[in-house]
Design a protein around this motif. Structure first.
Motif, short mmCIF file in Angstrom:
data_model
loop_
_atom_site.label_atom_id
_atom_site.label_comp_id
_atom_site.label_asym_id
_atom_site.label_seq_id
_atom_site.Cartn_x
_atom_site.Cartn_y
_atom_site.Cartn_z
N THR A 330 0.88 -1.42 0.08
CA THR A 330 0.13 0.09 -0.01
C THR A 330 0.81 1.34 -0.08
OG1 THR A 330 -0.26 0.03 2.30
CG2 THR A 330 -2.01 -1.17 1.03
N THR A 331 2.04 1.23 0.67
CA THR A 331 2.92 2.44 0.50
C THR A 331 3.94 2.13 -0.38
OG1 THR A 331 2.48 2.95 3.03
CG2 THR A 331 4.36 3.81 2.06
N VAL A 332 4.15 2.97 -1.18
CA VAL A 332 5.03 2.65 -2.52
C VAL A 332 6.06 4.15 -2.53
CG1 VAL A 332 5.55 2.96 -5.04
CG2 VAL A 332 3.36 1.79 -3.91
N SER A 333 7.44 3.55 -2.49
CA SER A 333 8.57 4.39 -2.36
C SER A 333 9.33 4.60 -3.56
CB SER A 333 9.45 4.19 -1.25
OG SER A 333 9.02 4.22 0.03
N ASN A 334 9.80 5.87 -4.19
CA ASN A 334 10.52 6.07 -5.35
C ASN A 334 11.64 6.90 -4.95
OD1 ASN A 334 7.65 5.70 -6.37
ND2 ASN A 334 8.99 4.58 -7.61
N ALA A 359 -3.72 8.29 -0.49
CA ALA A 359 -4.17 9.04 0.61
C ALA A 359 -3.15 9.94 1.13
CB ALA A 359 -4.56 7.81 1.55
N THR A 360 -1.84 9.59 1.12
CA THR A 360 -0.77 10.51 1.57
C THR A 360 0.37 10.48 0.70
OG1 THR A 360 0.22 8.64 2.84
CG2 THR A 360 -1.46 9.77 3.98
N LEU A 361 0.98 11.81 0.86
CA LEU A 361 2.20 11.73 -0.06
C LEU A 361 3.28 12.35 0.85
CD1 LEU A 361 2.48 12.57 -3.84
CD2 LEU A 361 4.13 13.76 -2.05
N ARG A 362 4.49 11.96 0.96
CA ARG A 362 5.40 12.52 2.11
C ARG A 362 6.78 12.32 1.16
NH1 ARG A 362 2.43 9.94 5.51
NH2 ARG A 362 1.42 11.19 7.34
N TRP A 363 7.76 13.40 1.19
CA TRP A 363 8.84 13.79 0.33
C TRP A 363 10.01 14.37 1.25
CZ3 TRP A 363 10.21 18.49 -0.36
CH2 TRP A 363 9.35 19.69 -0.27
N THR A 364 11.18 13.90 0.85
CA THR A 364 12.36 14.79 1.22
C THR A 364 13.26 14.98 0.00
OG1 THR A 364 13.64 12.75 1.54
CG2 THR A 364 12.52 13.72 3.49
N CYS A 365 13.89 15.97 0.05
CA CYS A 365 14.92 16.68 -0.86
C CYS A 365 16.48 16.69 -0.36
CB CYS A 365 14.29 17.96 -1.66
SG CYS A 365 15.31 18.60 -2.87
N ALA A 366 17.34 16.14 -1.23
CA ALA A 366 18.67 16.53 -1.21
C ALA A 366 19.25 17.01 -2.33
CB ALA A 366 19.32 15.28 -0.68
N GLY A 367 20.31 18.18 -2.16
CA GLY A 367 20.75 18.84 -3.31
C GLY A 367 22.26 18.45 -3.34
N GLU A 368 22.63 18.35 -4.45
CA GLU A 368 24.21 18.28 -4.81
C GLU A 368 24.79 19.13 -5.72
OE1 GLU A 368 25.39 14.29 -5.94
OE2 GLU A 368 24.54 13.17 -4.09
N GLY A 369 25.59 20.38 -5.26
CA GLY A 369 25.88 21.26 -6.15
C GLY A 369 24.78 22.44 -6.10
N VAL A 400 4.39 7.33 -1.11
CA VAL A 400 3.12 7.45 -1.49
C VAL A 400 2.15 6.43 -0.64
CG1 VAL A 400 1.17 7.75 -3.06
CG2 VAL A 400 3.33 8.53 -3.83
N GLY A 401 1.25 6.65 0.12
CA GLY A 401 0.28 5.70 0.64
C GLY A 401 -0.88 5.83 0.13
N PHE A 402 -1.26 4.66 -0.65
CA PHE A 402 -2.38 4.62 -1.23
C PHE A 402 -3.57 3.97 -0.28
CE2 PHE A 402 0.61 4.38 -4.81
CZ PHE A 402 -0.05 5.33 -5.56
N ASP A 403 -4.62 4.31 -0.62
CA ASP A 403 -6.11 3.92 -0.08
C ASP A 403 -6.41 2.47 -0.45
OD1 ASP A 403 -8.61 3.51 1.03
OD2 ASP A 403 -9.41 5.21 0.43
N PRO A 404 -6.24 1.51 0.73
CA PRO A 404 -6.57 0.20 0.22
C PRO A 404 -8.00 -0.06 -0.52
CG PRO A 404 -5.62 0.31 2.62
CD PRO A 404 -6.03 1.70 2.04
N ALA A 405 -8.87 0.94 -0.31
CA ALA A 405 -10.16 0.78 -0.55
C ALA A 405 -10.33 1.18 -2.16
CB ALA A 405 -11.22 1.39 0.25
N SER A 406 -9.34 1.89 -2.63
CA SER A 406 -9.29 2.47 -3.90
C SER A 406 -9.06 1.55 -5.02
CB SER A 406 -8.27 3.61 -4.05
OG SER A 406 -8.16 4.36 -5.31
N ALA A 407 -9.96 1.72 -5.95
CA ALA A 407 -10.05 0.73 -7.03
C ALA A 407 -8.92 1.15 -8.21
CB ALA A 407 -11.23 0.31 -7.75
N ILE A 408 -8.46 2.49 -8.10
CA ILE A 408 -7.75 3.04 -9.51
C ILE A 408 -6.38 3.54 -8.46
CG2 ILE A 408 -7.41 4.76 -10.88
CD1 ILE A 408 -10.41 4.53 -11.34
N ARG A 409 -5.20 3.32 -8.93
CA ARG A 409 -4.01 3.69 -8.48
C ARG A 409 -3.18 4.16 -9.91
NH1 ARG A 409 -1.43 -0.44 -3.91
NH2 ARG A 409 -3.18 -0.13 -2.32
#
Length: 850
Positions: A330-334, A359-369, A400-409
């Motif tokens: 249900t939670t997908v990371s990239n 249902a949720t989206l969390r992110w972090t950012c790192a910069g090089e240069g 990204v956390g997906f709603d388990p009840a959602s039929a579309i992802r």
């Protein structure tokens, strides 16, 4: 290859004539095995069908280092005592010991021992396998190549599954020479007209046991640079010249155990192209290998170490993403990476909308240069980038956390829109630049393979998938890997699956189960290997092609992947497919005359269905004028003949051809004149409904007919072919060729094959494998091939695999030639007794893209 008709056999190929067998040509034998149609029963009446495979954990050997090999012996026939597997420890390996691992139903004769492997295979069960894990230490002064060969001797009646003439053999050859590390670095990646750019080429070795003397380094002046001057530095005097101008081409001395360095200074031309490519190629001595260094663009192109650096004179954004990674489904990371490999960009915008079903989206950012607009956050991303310097990059880790009840992802998708004119990726497309390209991992030590046990199956039938997962690093462990095998479209269910561990350092998370597979390997150590066997039910509404996919996904930041067939690192994805329609295989070949048939033209016409069962189908066999007294006899495998015999052309109408079934028509005719003793025969199969032809056969789009044309002859008819595995050769590199000699007529006594050493090739090494009863005069050797072949039986073939060392100074094209002298009364197919292939040779690596 011979296949049985036996009442005890699997119903897919059962036939009432107990004990009868068919001998198939090498072409059909390989296809029949690929389709998984060999009986897997535990009756001695069905002989063993043995296949042996040997593979190594690494791609090269280092003195004093451990070496690990796996010898796998599979039996796709019946259980039969009397076979043995033999591996003689070759020169270059020491202190060898082996351990036996039995697959389901099999048993090892001995669990472990040291020295040569020489073990009976009496415990090798039908449809099962034995694995022998061989560990050794590489000697201090190994030969340039270390060849490990496994062979299996067979009892009476048993056969090699791939059609080889017994003993069944497999071989792996690994380089054991110097490990050459070649790097290229530049002072700048973004250039402007008139700018002076400095770049360096560094070469060293990771071992000191083998000399690198005679290596040739080539580096042309890139298009877009002018006034190039260079210096060469070596503490051991390996430079042929210490300075020069223009392109570099030097024959180097021995730099083993030290560093060789070229420093190049050049000026950017007044009107440079958008992309300037710096390339260096080093062809090392025979047996040396290219080793990854700091440059991730290193590539072993035909035995030549090639590195490249791409510079840009305009903004150039490269955007990539890691594969979807999920532990719980249900939670997908990239990980998304945006890199500017061109000139500076004044500003830009980073965007990522919320995926559908999220249902949720969390992110972090790192910069090089450069700095990130924000270091972390949640929700959709829409951020302005104030400035984007050359060679700078932003790295976003998104969950990204997906709603388990959602039929579309929908998949998370991220992009950047630069404020100025820029190019996107290797395709140089216009912005916005979407991060859709798969990130290239720095490591390719993971492995995943997927197979299905047949080419075709009908709705309601079962198919069996095999998924092999491994870590070939030898030492490095990878944590929290996810194996994902979803239910493919066209499959109703994975009714059961099982997992077996056959290597050290890996354990199955769950031994058995059903349904889609999502398994987490908490730790997969070096040399670990896991095998999943999946039984699947074909759905009633399956499409013409059913394709299954298996993925092995590391955590988003692990930077681990698999090595593709081309040698490049890539994401770990494997697939296997089958057809739900008939897959027809056709072949024709001459057979030896029987009693009372002297002077006649005798041959067989085979039609097999390697796919799903067919409905009505027509079979047609035609031959040209000039034959008299044509007659034929039909025999069926897994089905009855529409007619048992006849004369004239074959015009057969079948109600159906079951999966795995086949028909053979043995034809005999009298040529009306000696000049007509060689004929072109045509065999055609026309399914009434949908159907596919086995690759290599012509398929008529209008009638969906499968057509096989063959030249046949009453006496020996020898067909010679020469193929190459590369499309282009590099000076000082390697080329790999395959020479095949096949007899499509009657037995050939006292023929001769010659493969001379051609101009431009310094050395050739070869090994030979015989098929369908043919025996090689010599199993392997170095130098030219020249010798008599005492007997090449009807339908038999010899296959020579040739490894060639290309010279440093060659003509523009180099190739391999083979010539054949047929026996008295014999003939070369197509009246061609000489076959050759030539390939272009690049003396400069300017046009090699990696």
């Amino acid at each position: 290859m011979q296949i049985e008709q036996n009442a005890a056999a699997d119903s897919m190929i059962a036939a009432p004539a107990s004990g009868r067998h068919w001998t198939l040509s090498r072409t059909l034998a390989a296809a029949y095995l690929l389709a998984g149609l060999v009986a897997t029963v535990e009756a001695v009446a069905v002989p063993a069908q043995i296949e042996v495979d040997v593979h190594a954990a690494s791609s090269r050997l280092r003195p004093g280092a451990p070496a690990h090999y796996v010898v796998e012996v599979r039996n796709s026939g019946g259980m039969q005592a009397g076979a043995r597997v033999v591996v003689a420890i070759p020169e270059g390996l020491q202190n060898a010991a082996w351990t036996c691992v039995a697959h389901a139903g099999s048993r090892c004769s001995a669990a472990t021992a040291s020295g040569n492997l020489n073990q009976p295979l009496d415990g090798l069960a039908a449809g099962s396998a034995l694995e022998f894990h061989l560990d050794a230490r590489v000697g201090s002064a190994p030969p340039a190549y270390v060849d490990v060969q496994a062979s299996t001797s067979l009892p009476t009646g048993a056969r090699c599954a791939d059609g080889q003439t017994a003993p069944c053999r497999s071989r792996v050859s690994l380089p054991a020479g110097a490990g050459v590390v070649l790097d290229l670095s530049s002072s700048a990646t973004a250039l402007v007209a008139g700018q002076v750019v400095q770049y360096s080429i560094n070469a060293h070795t990771d071992t000191v046991h083998a000399s690198t003397a005679g290596s040739v380094l080539r580096s042309p002046v890139p298009n877009g640079l002018i006034n190039s001057r260079w210096t060469c530095q070596s503490s051991v005097g390996a430079c042929a010249q210490t300075q020069g101008a223009g392109p570099i081409e030097q024959v180097l001395g021995n730099f083993s155990g030290s560093e060789l360095r070229f420093e190049i200074n050049a000026e950017v031309a007044a009107n440079p192209p958008p992309t300037i490519v710096q390339i260096a190629a080093l062809s090392p001595p025979y047996g040396a290998a290219c080793v990854d260094g700091a440059s991730r663009s290193l590539n072993a192109a035909g035995g030549v170490c090639v590195v490249r650096s791409t510079l840009a004179t305009t903004p150039w954004i490269f955007a990539s993403r890691s594969p979807d990674y999920s532990l719980d489904g249900t939670t997908v990371s990239n990980r998304f990476v945006f890199e500017n490999r061109g000139s500076a960009i004044p500003a830009g915008t980073i965007s990522m909308p919320m995926p559908e079903g999220a249902a949720t989206l969390r992110w972090t950012c790192a910069g090089e240069g450069m700095r990130c607009p924000r270091s972390s956050g949640s929700g959709a991303i829409q951020q302005a980038v104030a400035a984007w310097p050359a060679a700078a990059r932003l790295i976003y880790d998104v969950s990204v956390g997906f709603d388990p009840a959602s039929a579309i992802r929908t998949q998370a998708r991220m992009s950047v829109m630069p404020s100025t004119s820029a190019r996107c990726g290797i395709s140089e497309s216009a912005p916005p630049c979407f991060a859709d390209e798969a990130a290239v991992p720095s490591s390719g030590d993971l492995a995943i393979e997927m197979q299905v046990d047949r080419l075709g199956a009908s709705p309601g039938q079962s198919v069996v998938y095999r998924v092999d997962v491994g870590n070939s690093s030898g030492t490095a462990s990878v944590r929290n890997l996810v194996l994902d095998v979803p239910l493919p479209q066209g499959i109703d269910a994975f009714t059961s699956w099982s997992c077996v561990s056959s290597g050290a350092g890996g354990a199955c998370p769950v031994a058995t189960g059903s349904g889609p597979i999502r398994q987490v390997f908490s730790q997969l150590d070096g040399n670990a290997r896991l095998t999943y066997r999946i039984v699947a039910q074909v759905g009633a509404n399956a499409s013409e092609k059913v394709q299954a996919v298996a993925r092995l996904v590391p955590p988003a930041g692990a930077d681990a992947g698999c090595r593709s067939r081309s040698g490049a690192n890539a994401a770990c994805v494997a697939s296997a497919g089958f057809a739900t329609v008939p897959v027809l295989a056709l072949d024709q070949y001459a057979r030896n005359a029987q009693a009372g048939e002297a002077g006649a033209l005798n041959y067989s016409m085979d039609v097999f269905n390697l796919g799903a069962g067919s409905g009505r189908m027509g079979i047609q066999g035609f031959w040209p004028d000039g034959l008299t007294g044509t007659r034929w006899i039909c025999s069926g495998l897994g089905m009855a003949c529409p007619e048992q015999n006849g004369s004239g052309s074959i015009l057969a109408q079948l109600v159906q051809m079951p999966s795995g079934a086949g028909l053979r028509f043995d034809v005999s005719a009298n040529p009306s004149a000696p000049a007509e003793s060689a004929v072109d025969s045509v065999l055609k199969a026309v399914p009434q409904a949908r159907g596919n032809c086995l690759p290599g056969l012509e398929q008529a789009p209008s009638m969906r007919a499968c057509i096989n044309e063959a030249e046949l002859r009453a006496g020996p008819l020898l067909e010679l072919s020469v193929d190459a595995r590369e499309a282009q050769l590099l000076s000082g590199g390697q080329g790999n060729f395959v020479v095949t000699l096949e007899n499509r007529g009657s037995d050939a006594h006292a023929s001769r094959l010659d493969i001379p050493l051609p101009e431009g090739i310094e050395r050739i090494d070869w090994y030979c494998v015989g098929h369908a009863g043919a025996t090689c005069p010599l199993a392997s050797g170095s130098g030219a091939v020249s010798g008599n072949i005492a007997l090449l039986p009807a339908g038999g073939s010899l296959v020579y695999s040739v490894r060639a060392r290309i010279g440093q100074v060659t003509p523009p094209r180099v190739g391999l030639l083979a010539s054949l002298v047929p026996p008295a009364g014999g003939r070369c197919a197509h009246d061609s007794c000489i076959q050759s292939i030539t390939l272009p040779v690049s003396h400069s690596p300017q046009h090699i893209w990696i």
